[in-house]
Design a protein around this motif. Structure first.
Motif, short mmCIF file in Angstrom:
data_model
loop_
_atom_site.label_atom_id
_atom_site.label_comp_id
_atom_site.label_asym_id
_atom_site.label_seq_id
_atom_site.Cartn_x
_atom_site.Cartn_y
_atom_site.Cartn_z
N ARG A 1 48.83 24.68 38.07
CA ARG A 1 48.69 24.28 36.67
C ARG A 1 48.69 25.52 35.79
N LEU A 2 48.89 25.32 34.50
CA LEU A 2 48.93 26.45 33.56
C LEU A 2 47.64 27.26 33.60
N GLU A 3 46.50 26.59 33.49
CA GLU A 3 45.21 27.28 33.48
C GLU A 3 44.97 28.00 34.80
N GLU A 4 45.37 27.41 35.90
CA GLU A 4 45.19 28.03 37.22
C GLU A 4 46.02 29.30 37.34
N CYS A 5 47.20 29.29 36.76
CA CYS A 5 48.07 30.47 36.80
C CYS A 5 47.48 31.59 35.93
N CYS A 6 47.06 31.25 34.72
CA CYS A 6 46.54 32.26 33.80
C CYS A 6 45.27 32.92 34.32
N SER A 7 44.43 32.18 35.02
CA SER A 7 43.11 32.67 35.41
C SER A 7 43.07 33.30 36.81
N LEU A 8 44.23 33.62 37.37
CA LEU A 8 44.25 34.30 38.67
C LEU A 8 43.66 35.70 38.55
N ARG A 9 42.94 36.11 39.60
CA ARG A 9 42.39 37.46 39.66
C ARG A 9 43.03 38.21 40.83
N ILE A 10 42.82 39.51 40.86
CA ILE A 10 43.41 40.35 41.90
C ILE A 10 43.01 39.85 43.29
N LYS A 11 41.76 39.47 43.45
CA LYS A 11 41.26 39.04 44.76
C LYS A 11 41.83 37.70 45.22
N ASP A 12 42.45 36.96 44.27
CA ASP A 12 42.98 35.64 44.62
C ASP A 12 44.37 35.71 45.24
#
Length: 323
Positions: free
Chosen positions: A134-145
């Motif tokens: 989803r859009l929010e899931e893509c935007c909120s990715l972090r390096i550790k993910d």
């Protein structure tokens, strides 16, 4: 109970149960509208008041079936969870839910859109299409993910506050490595200036150094830290609207005559994934349900209707005989 107190108690209860910011915002808006409606309402029981309100938003505001259901859930939550009251049978005019199929890109259209994106824009589109995020899931990715060695992306706190793991496409490995290398210098500057990134669940109180650590840094950070004192000068991820506008411009530039946007990439992922799947569709649907993070298989089944049908019966238009 005064309106301000009711709104405050609803917000506190939702936060206590770890509802998302969007859910808290939507439920608060519906409670606000419902309380305003009660001022001129002359019904006697709670059930009658709710019924009149839910009927009115359909007949006068012409809301959809899903919006009416959202209002119903918000009001019932307030009465049951906040006030501790049980609700009886509610009689109201239910809006009919029309059967709609999601808009989907063809495989050629996907690449026409991606070819008109570059840099982070290309990564946004490729991740949403290649992983079904989803859009929010893509935007909120972090390096550790992003686990490049294991070729996985871990989606944290997705819809329903659930985590899930999705495979990382081979084509994304090199662009993601390039993006991560580019962020190293940016992270070093922010860490040296003691600019923290926002963390969930007050983890910055438990681990004071975590907001400055590399693993918690955003994969797609905003252009700069928030200037509003309310947000304490923290660095947030890129805003959803920035991604939506860029993708929409790419769709228009590709001259694709569809009402398409960021979520169309996710629909296209699901449809094309099913097309590629071999074997039993029942097993494939279960796996796709896990990849998309659906709570139930029913919303996943809609993509079966988008698969090309093999039919040996020719159309009458193709059966014209020579005169």
């Amino acid at each position: 109970m005064k309106k301000a107190e009711a709104m405050q108690r609803l917000s506190e209860c939702l936060r206590l149960q770890r509802y998302s910011r969007n859910t808290i915002k939507v439920y608060s808006e519906w409670l606000d509208r419902y309380i305003n409606f009660l001022v001129g309402c002359h019904a006697e029981t709670i059930e009658e008041k709710m019924g009149q309100f839910l009927t009115r938003i359909v007949t006068q505001d012409h809301v959809s079936a899903s919006t009416q259901k959202q209002a119903l859930c918000a009001i019932i939550y307030f009465y049951k969870r906040v006030l501790g009251m049980e609700i009886g049978d509610i009689s109201f005019l239910r809006s009919k839910r029309p059967v709609r199929l999601p808009e989907v890109f063809s495989r050629q259209e996907v690449w026409r859109v991606l070819d008109r994106l570059d840099g982070e824009g290309w990564l946004w589109g490729a991740i949403m299409y290649g992983c079904g995020l989803r859009l929010e899931e893509c935007c909120s990715l972090r390096i550790k993910d992003v686990d490049i060695d294991r070729r996985l992306i871990i989606v944290r706190q997705g819809k329903g506050n659930k985590d899930r793991v999705v495979p990382l496409p081979t084509l994304l490995i090199e662009p993601l490595q390039k993006q991560i290398r580019k962020l190293e210098e940016l992270h070093a500057r922010y860490a040296a200036a003691r600019v923290p990134v926002s963390l969930p669940d007050k983890l910055d109180k438990k681990y004071p150094n975590a907001p400055y650590s590399w693993e918690w840094f955003w994969l797609f950070p905003a252009a700069g830290p928030c200037v509003d004192p309310k947000w304490e000068g923290k660095l947030y991820h890129v805003h959803n609207t920035a991604v939506q506008k860029r993708v929409r411009r790419a769709v228009l530039a590709a001259r694709i005559p569809k009402k398409a946007g960021c979520h169309t990439f996710r629909h296209s992922f699901a449809t094309h994934w099913l097309e590629n799947a071999e074997g039993n569709h029942e097993i494939a649907l279960k796996r796709l349900q896990e990849l998309l993070g659906h709570k139930d298989v029913k919303p996943t089944m809609v993509y079966l209707h988008l698969l090309p049908k093999l039919d040996n019966v020719a159309s009458p238009l193709d059966c014209r005989k020579a005169a």
